[in-house]
Design an enzyme around this catalytic site. Structure first.
Site, PDB file in Angstrom:
ATOM      1  N   ARG A   1       0.843  -1.203   0.000  1.00  0.00           N
ATOM      2  CA  ARG A   1       0.000   0.000   0.000  1.00  0.00           C
ATOM      3  C   ARG A   1       0.875   1.249   0.000  1.00  0.00           C
ATOM      4  O   ARG A   1       0.548   2.250  -0.597  1.00  0.00           O
ATOM      5  CB  ARG A   1      -0.904  -0.001   1.236  1.00  0.00           C
TER       6      ARG A   1
ATOM      7  N   ALA B   1       1.415 -16.571   4.944  1.00  0.00           N
ATOM      8  CA  ALA B   1       0.711 -15.508   5.689  1.00  0.00           C
ATOM      9  C   ALA B   1      -0.634 -16.020   6.213  1.00  0.00           C
ATOM     10  O   ALA B   1      -0.738 -16.412   7.384  1.00  0.00           O
ATOM     11  CB  ALA B   1       0.539 -14.289   4.796  1.00  0.00           C
ATOM     12  N   ARG B   2      -1.642 -16.059   5.353  1.00  0.00           N
ATOM     13  CA  ARG B   2      -2.946 -16.587   5.740  1.00  0.00           C
ATOM     14  C   ARG B   2      -3.587 -17.299   4.541  1.00  0.00           C
ATOM     15  O   ARG B   2      -3.558 -16.781   3.418  1.00  0.00           O
ATOM     16  CB  ARG B   2      -3.885 -15.464   6.196  1.00  0.00           C
TER      17      ARG B   2
ATOM     18  N   GLU C   1      -8.060 -24.559   7.579  1.00  0.00           N
ATOM     19  CA  GLU C   1      -7.056 -25.278   8.373  1.00  0.00           C
ATOM     20  C   GLU C   1      -7.791 -26.038   9.455  1.00  0.00           C
ATOM     21  O   GLU C   1      -8.698 -25.474  10.064  1.00  0.00           O
ATOM     22  CB  GLU C   1      -6.074 -24.292   9.009  1.00  0.00           C
TER      23      GLU C   1
ATOM     24  N   HIS D   1       0.958 -24.795   9.011  1.00  0.00           N
ATOM     25  CA  HIS D   1       0.991 -23.486   9.680  1.00  0.00           C
ATOM     26  C   HIS D   1       2.007 -23.488  10.837  1.00  0.00           C
ATOM     27  O   HIS D   1       1.641 -23.319  11.999  1.00  0.00           O
ATOM     28  CB  HIS D   1      -0.400 -23.099  10.195  1.00  0.00           C
TER      29      HIS D   1
HETATM   30  C1  DGY Z   1       0.881 -15.305  13.561  1.00  0.00           C
HETATM   31  O1  DGY Z   1       1.510 -14.884  14.524  1.00  0.00           O
HETATM   32  O2  DGY Z   1      -0.018 -14.649  13.029  1.00  0.00           O
HETATM   33  C2  DGY Z   1       1.216 -16.671  13.105  1.00  0.00           C
HETATM   34  O3  DGY Z   1       0.549 -17.036  11.961  1.00  0.00           O
HETATM   35  C3  DGY Z   1       0.927 -17.627  14.233  1.00  0.00           C
HETATM   36  O4  DGY Z   1       1.610 -18.792  14.035  1.00  0.00           O
END
Ligand code: DGY
Length: 324
Positions: free
Chosen positions: A177, A236-237, A266, A285
């Protein structure tokens, strides 16, 4: 003072709380807490130390207004309805900074595992399929001198970029950004548009948080704009990529491979076809899962709890971020 933890937590944080005279009640069962469990467990507590589990949503928080803080054992706070927390007057805190190296290392590991089909080759040996080798079998691709595209050049993305530059002399592109002038200077990183990032990256690594804007950002439309030789990395996610589209992109040769430390949902189911693809590497993860990092995270999370219990400003508040 009393604190409930949703998992058994690393020792450093636990000892810090106990030495400060806090009674810590840990959820030791290996099953997820339900909404009812959470309400019941937290009803006579002063703080919640959240180390994983069900989404911290409004229905729970409506029964948790007495908590002085919900301290997350993570840097990500997408597992909390921040708007509801803020409206209900509940402080939320996180553990920034300390997990950048470990998480970037996981992305770096995945990049190499994908490039050399490492997880797949390991499975072949386990299956008794080492077999008869030829010079054209088992080929991966080189990373040296290739272009790394970082989506989200913050703390973790910067460590990943540093590792890749130092180890493989990679050229660094990034899309954010805001411009990251420090990284431009230090790493020679070039700021590009999202479409340029897709088109030019040999390895595209995601290091942004999950928000309504980033959800499903890596979908078929995005994968179509990438190189057929590209490697997609997400530590990340899982919600940032669309998993059905990713599978299609890999099967159809729109991209070459993918390394995921995060999936959607997950845990990933063991029959997921991604798990058996040669150019895919998947981890459960574990980005921040080292002894040192988890201890540091638990210490910071405990410090956030203690500050809230003692009526001091919490070191790592996140409530103010909900409108971003
Ligand atoms: C976080 O800190 O967001 C990590 O993904 C946790 O493992």
């Amino acid at each position: 003072m009393k604190v409930f933890t949703t998992r058994v937590i690393p020792e450093e944080g636990l000892l810090l709380l106990q030495r400060a005279g806090v009674t810590v009640k840990q959820w030791t069962e290996r099953k997820e807490l339900t909404l009812e469990d959470m309400i019941e467990q937290c009803k006579d507590q002063d703080a919640l130390f959240y180390a994983g589990g069900r989404h911290i949503d409004r229905p729970f928080m409506e029964h948790a207004r007495h908590l002085k803080v919900i301290s997350l054992l993570s840097v990500g706070y997408d597992n909390v309805d921040l708007k509801a927390a803020t409206e209900l007057g509940i402080q939320i805190t996180n553990t920034p900074g300390v997990l950048s190296n470990a998480t970037a290392d996981t992305a770096f590991l995945l990049m190499q595992a994908v490039a050399r089909k490492a997880f797949y080759q390991h499975k072949r040996i386990l299956n008794g399929d080492w077999g008869f080798s030829t010079p054209t079998a088992n080929l991966g691709i080189d990373i040296e001198g290739k272009t790394l595209g970082i989506w989200g050049l913050g703390n973790i993305g910067t460590v990943m970029a540093k590792r890749c530059k130092a180890a493989f002399d990679m050229k660094i592109l990034y899309c954010n950004r805001h411009r990251n002038k420090a990284a431009e200077k230090e790493l020679g990183a070039t700021f590009v548009s999202f479409d340029e990032l897709l088109a030019q990256s040999d390895v595209l690594s995601v290091h942004t948080s999950l928000t309504p804007e980033t959800k499903d950002k890596f979908n078929l439309e995005a994968f179509r704009k990438m190189k057929p030789t590209a490697i997609f990395i997400n530590a990340a996610r899982g919600g940032i990529h669309n998993e059905t589209d990713l599978l299609f992109a890999l099967q159809d040769g729109l991209i070459w491979g993918a390394g995921l430390d995060v999936t959607n949902p997950e845990p990933m189911q063991p029959d997921n076809p991604l798990l058996n693809m040669p150019t895919v590497a998947i981890l459960p993860h574990i980005g921040s899962a080292t002894v040192e990092t988890r201890n540091a995270m638990s210490r910071i999370a405990a410090e956030n709890v203690l500050a809230a219990l003692e009526g001091r400003p919490v070191p790592n508040p996140v409530n103010h971020l909900y409108s971003l």
